[in-house]
Structures are given as C-alpha cells and as structure tokens.
Design an enzyme around this catalytic site. Structure first.
Site, mmCIF file in Angstrom:
data_model
loop_
_atom_site.group_PDB
_atom_site.id
_atom_site.type_symbol
_atom_site.label_atom_id
_atom_site.label_comp_id
_atom_site.label_asym_id
_atom_site.label_seq_id
_atom_site.Cartn_x
_atom_site.Cartn_y
_atom_site.Cartn_z
ATOM 1 C CG HIS A 170 -4.135 5.110 -2.569
ATOM 2 N ND1 HIS A 170 -5.317 4.450 -3.077
ATOM 3 C CD2 HIS A 170 -3.805 4.353 -1.622
ATOM 4 C CE1 HIS A 170 -5.546 3.375 -2.109
ATOM 5 N NE2 HIS A 170 -4.586 3.468 -1.346
ATOM 6 C CG ASN A 210 -4.259 -1.847 -1.400
ATOM 7 O OD1 ASN A 210 -5.330 -2.554 -1.670
ATOM 8 N ND2 ASN A 210 -3.373 -2.281 -0.467
ATOM 9 C CB SER A 266 -0.814 -0.204 1.460
ATOM 10 O OG SER A 266 -1.729 1.093 1.279
ATOM 11 N N GLY A 307 -5.924 -3.150 14.132
ATOM 12 C CA GLY A 307 -4.623 -3.001 13.171
ATOM 13 C C GLY A 307 -3.814 -2.042 13.899
ATOM 14 N NE ARG A 308 3.486 -0.376 13.926
ATOM 15 C CZ ARG A 308 4.198 0.760 13.117
ATOM 16 N NH1 ARG A 308 3.658 0.997 11.781
ATOM 17 N NH2 ARG A 308 4.906 1.514 13.595
ATOM 18 N NE ARG A 311 -7.830 -5.519 -1.291
ATOM 19 C CZ ARG A 311 -8.244 -4.538 -2.089
ATOM 20 N NH1 ARG A 311 -7.616 -3.410 -2.168
ATOM 21 N NH2 ARG A 311 -9.344 -4.241 -2.617
#
Lengths: 293, 293
Positions: free
Chosen positions: B102, B104, B88, B249-250, B106
């Site tokens: 941007h 991403n 990402s 999440g982090r 996955r």
C-alpha cells in the site's frame, strides 16, 4: 426475576439450537468454555465449521462486572455493577440458497434496573418474496401471542438497526429487534425465550428446503460477494461488535459472526433482471405483510 | 506551491505505477473517471483484477470543496474551503508469497495552510527477515536523501498507525507514515513524489522474485485468513476509510482497498514452528535496521 432461572433457560436454548443444528447438518460442534477475566462468570462458545453449515457460532454467556465510564453512558440505568446473560447465534450456510441467519437474546441488570433485549434477522442471497413473507408471518405470529409486543414496531427497529448507510441498503430482509424491555418482565422473559424456538421454526425449514439445491459457481460467487456486506455492517456499524472490541471482550467470540469466506469486487453490479438483481429489490425497509388484507 | 504542478505530478505517478503493474502482470486495468459531487474536481480510479494481481486499485484525485463541521476539527488549519490531491495504491497479489502493498501520497490546502502526507507499508503472508530488512533499508535510503526527513520517526508513526488493537498485532511489517508536513514544501514535494518511485523499487522485485513460486492450498488459505485482518483494520481503524464513509465519498473508490477474497476461521492459530507462525513474530513494532552497525 431470578438471574439463575433466566441464565439456565438461555443455556438450554443454546443446547437446543446447537443440538438441532448438529442433527440437520450431521456436523459436530467445537466447544470452548471461557471465563470473563474483567469480572466473574464466563461463557460457552460452540462453533460449527466446514460442512453444509460452513460456519456457525452459538454463544452463551453469563457474566457480572463493572461498567467502564465509556460504556456507562451508553446503557440505561445507574451505577457500575452489571449482570448480563445472553445467547447469540449466527449461521453461515454453505449453500447460497440457504440464507444466513442471526438471533440474539439477552437479559441485563444494572443495580435495580432489569431489562431484556434481542432480535432475529435474515440475510438471504437468493430468496423468493413468498419465503420472505412467510418468515415475517412467523415473526408476527410470535409477537402477536404477547399483548405488549408490537410486531410492527420491532420490525421497524430492525430495519433501522441493520442498515448499511454507505451502501444505502439493509443488511438483509429485516426481522425483529428490541431493547430495554423493562416492564412485564415475567411475560417478556417468556417472549424472549420463545424467540429461541421461533428461530429454529424459521431456520430448519429453510435449511431443509434449500440445502440440497444445486448451485453453480456464479451462485457461490454472489454469496461470497454479499457476505462482504455482512462484514462491512458488523465491523463498521454493529453496536455489539464495536462494544466488544472497545471493552476488550473475547475477540474470537465477538468475531465468530464474520463469514468463513467473503469477497469484494470493484464496482460490481448485478445484471439487469438477473436472479441477483432480484435480491437488491428486497434490501430496503418493506412492509412484507399487507395489514389491509 | 502550485496546485496544478503537484496534481500533474501525482497524476503522472498514477500513470507510471499503473503502466508498470500492467507490464509485469500482463493485465489491463479498468478505468473509471468520477466527479466530486459535493464540490469540484474528481478522480480517476484504475483497477486490476483476476490475474497475477488478483486485485489492485490505483487512485488519483484532485478535488476542492468545503469541510463539514464534523471533519473540520479533525484537520489542521482554519476555514471551510479545502483542496486535496493524492494518489492511493493497494495491491493484493494472487500468489501468497508476494506481499500486499500500500502507498498513499497527498497534498492538502486549507486557506493558506498547505501540507503533505502519505506513507508506504507492506503486509506479507510469507516473508524472510532479510526481505523485510531490505525493504526497510530502501525506505531509510529514501528518507536519508532529505535532511528534514527522519526515517525512524516515520517508521514509528507507521507502526503506531497500522496497529490492530483488538488483535494486538501490527497490520504488516511497517514502513513509513507521515502527515502535516508543512515546512520546506518544495523539498517535501520532491520527497513525496519520490515515494511513488520507491514504491515501485520495492514492489517490482518482490513481485518478480515470488510471483512464479509454487504454492499450495495451505499457503492460499493462510493468505485469505490474513487478508481478514486487513479488512478488520481498514473497516475498524483506518482514518481514510472511515473519513470517506462519513463524508459520503465515492464508496467503490474508498473500499477498493478491500481484498478480493478473504476468510475468517474461528480461533485459528498457526502450528508451532510452522512457516505461518513465523509471520506472527514479525507483526509487532520492530527495529528492522540495526542502527549500531
């Protein structure tokens, strides 16, 4: 209770707050009158910007309309018709030593059901423990003047509401938060309007004491960084904001609460024992007033 | 498909993007390795800051774990066990003439179900129509190299996804967005990794062309103002962000997408026929490529 009396009283609270802010900051405000397209009534938004008050919104509204199915289940009472009037204030001062402050008071009717809600909360960047205690003592003193109002309960509700779950931090140093006050409406009306007065009794001294204090770029940067948390809370959790977005409210009045400038820095942490680190000790539910003394 | 091959390939896409960004901006990145506490695996977050790239995050992760009940129903497939790997990237350049960009990509597994998702999108502040068309032609050219990929469908999905409902604006000038690509996994894997290459083919020329362009405080202010919209989208609508917040999440990796500085001005509107007004013409779903020609 008479709608018109409440609404007139709220309007005069808006007038009083905006005129006091204008005097202390030597700033004029911009005023927008708007009408509620999905029903009747409307509101007045007053905005301060680009001065010692870097941005502030003082909103008044008085509207009638019909609740959507979606919202209907989230509000007490029955039926579609509603009336709502309220005042909402958010002040973002320029000087990082003056806290950001927020107040909201509102009155709602849904058929025969009538209730008040509201609250006051404070979001400082640099503040002493004594000033936080002083702030909470003023709120407690307000609450104590009404035998049906329990400061501790309203304070706990505030800590619970203004909590940023993903940061495990409160938004600020708490305050009072209340909703669905249905009994004793005459006295509750007095209590709610007195919130408008107490708001100024708290904010004006804070502004006068700290507005001229010298600050450095480091202080300003910390303020912008912490304002990021304000944005995170308002856009992710604040029920009023999300309610407004979902119901196609007047977007500029809803988002007037967002700060003039803010920043996000990756994984930023305050230095150990720094002025900035001190704030983080305060960002959790705390018994500011020692009830044993 | 072999997880390890995909994950290695994604890791090298992270390496390639971070090293290219490092070269063009003459900036080093900060690297954090993290472990996924609620399962196994982890990730590497790389952050650029305080240079011509004012802030950028290049994230890689490869994790296994169990889906919560809440999330379970929002994802295709059955069973609790999942594997996810992805890259990402969000770049916030300092110069307002360089767009925010941007990407991403996955890959997910849930029991026997395996699929890819991802996308590329562009959020300019000042841009010419020709540059937008050029950008979309590059995306179309990428899509056209795969007979199972339809640029138009992916572009429409992007317009639909990156829409800020309460502003009635798209976040930027679109791009491609895809999810749940389950068939033809070998070829899809190639397509997805090629997104990483195309991302650079688009961003590097934009950076080189505009990074040295002189800008005034007015341009910078407009950039900060528009970045506020980026924040609004990510915190109110972005599924990835909200998913991250809900699943603990982090937090610093999730919110690395937020801009370094942003601003909100009450009821701000661009002047008629100004450079700023031009952008607003572009912030709606648009057929950038004339298919009739």
């Amino acid at each position: 209770m008479d709608r018109q009396i409440i609404s007139n009283s709220f309007k005069s609270i808006q007038d009083n707050i905006s005129s006091k802010l204008s005097i202390i900051s030597s700033q004029d405000y911009q005023e927008d009158k708007w009408v509620y397209d999905s029903g009747s009534g409307g509101g007045i938004t007053r905005i301060f910007s680009d001065g010692d008050i870097e941005k502030a919104g003082v909103n008044f509204s008085s509207i009638t309309g019909k609740l959507s199915d979606d919202i209907s289940s989230k509000v007490i009472g029955k039926g579609k018709d509603f009336y709502a009037t309220g005042v909402s204030v958010v002040i973002h001062p320029k000087n990082p030593f003056v806290p950001t402050m927020h107040m909201n008071i509102r009155y709602l009717e849904r058929n025969n059901q009538k209730w008040f809600g509201g609250g006051i909360d404070l979001t400082p960047y640099y503040i002493s423990k004594n000033d936080i205690i002083d702030y909470h003592l003023k709120l407690k003193s307000l609450c104590d003047r009404y035998d049906f109002v329990n400061y501790k309960n309203f304070k706990d509700s505030c800590d619970k509401y203004f909590f940023i779950k993903h940061r495990n931090e409160t938004r600020g140093v708490g305050g009072i938060f209340f909703d669905n006050l249905e009994s004793n409406l005459d006295q509750t009306f007095k209590f709610v309007t007195e919130n408008g007065k107490t708001f100024l009794d708290i904010f004006l001294p804070l502004f006068n004491n700290f507005n001229k204090k010298n600050y450095t770029n480091k202080h300003r940067e910390f303020q912008l960084y912490r304002r990021g948390r304000y944005v995170e809370f308002n856009l992710v959790y604040d029920r009023g904001t999300l309610f407004g977005l979902e119901t196609n409210g007047r977007i500029e009045s809803i988002l007037m609460s967002l700060p003039p400038y803010s920043s996000w820095k990756y994984n930023w942490k305050p230095e150990l024992n720094s002025e900035e680190a001190k704030l983080y000790e305060f960002l959790k539910p705390t018994e500011w007033i020692n009830f044993d003394e």
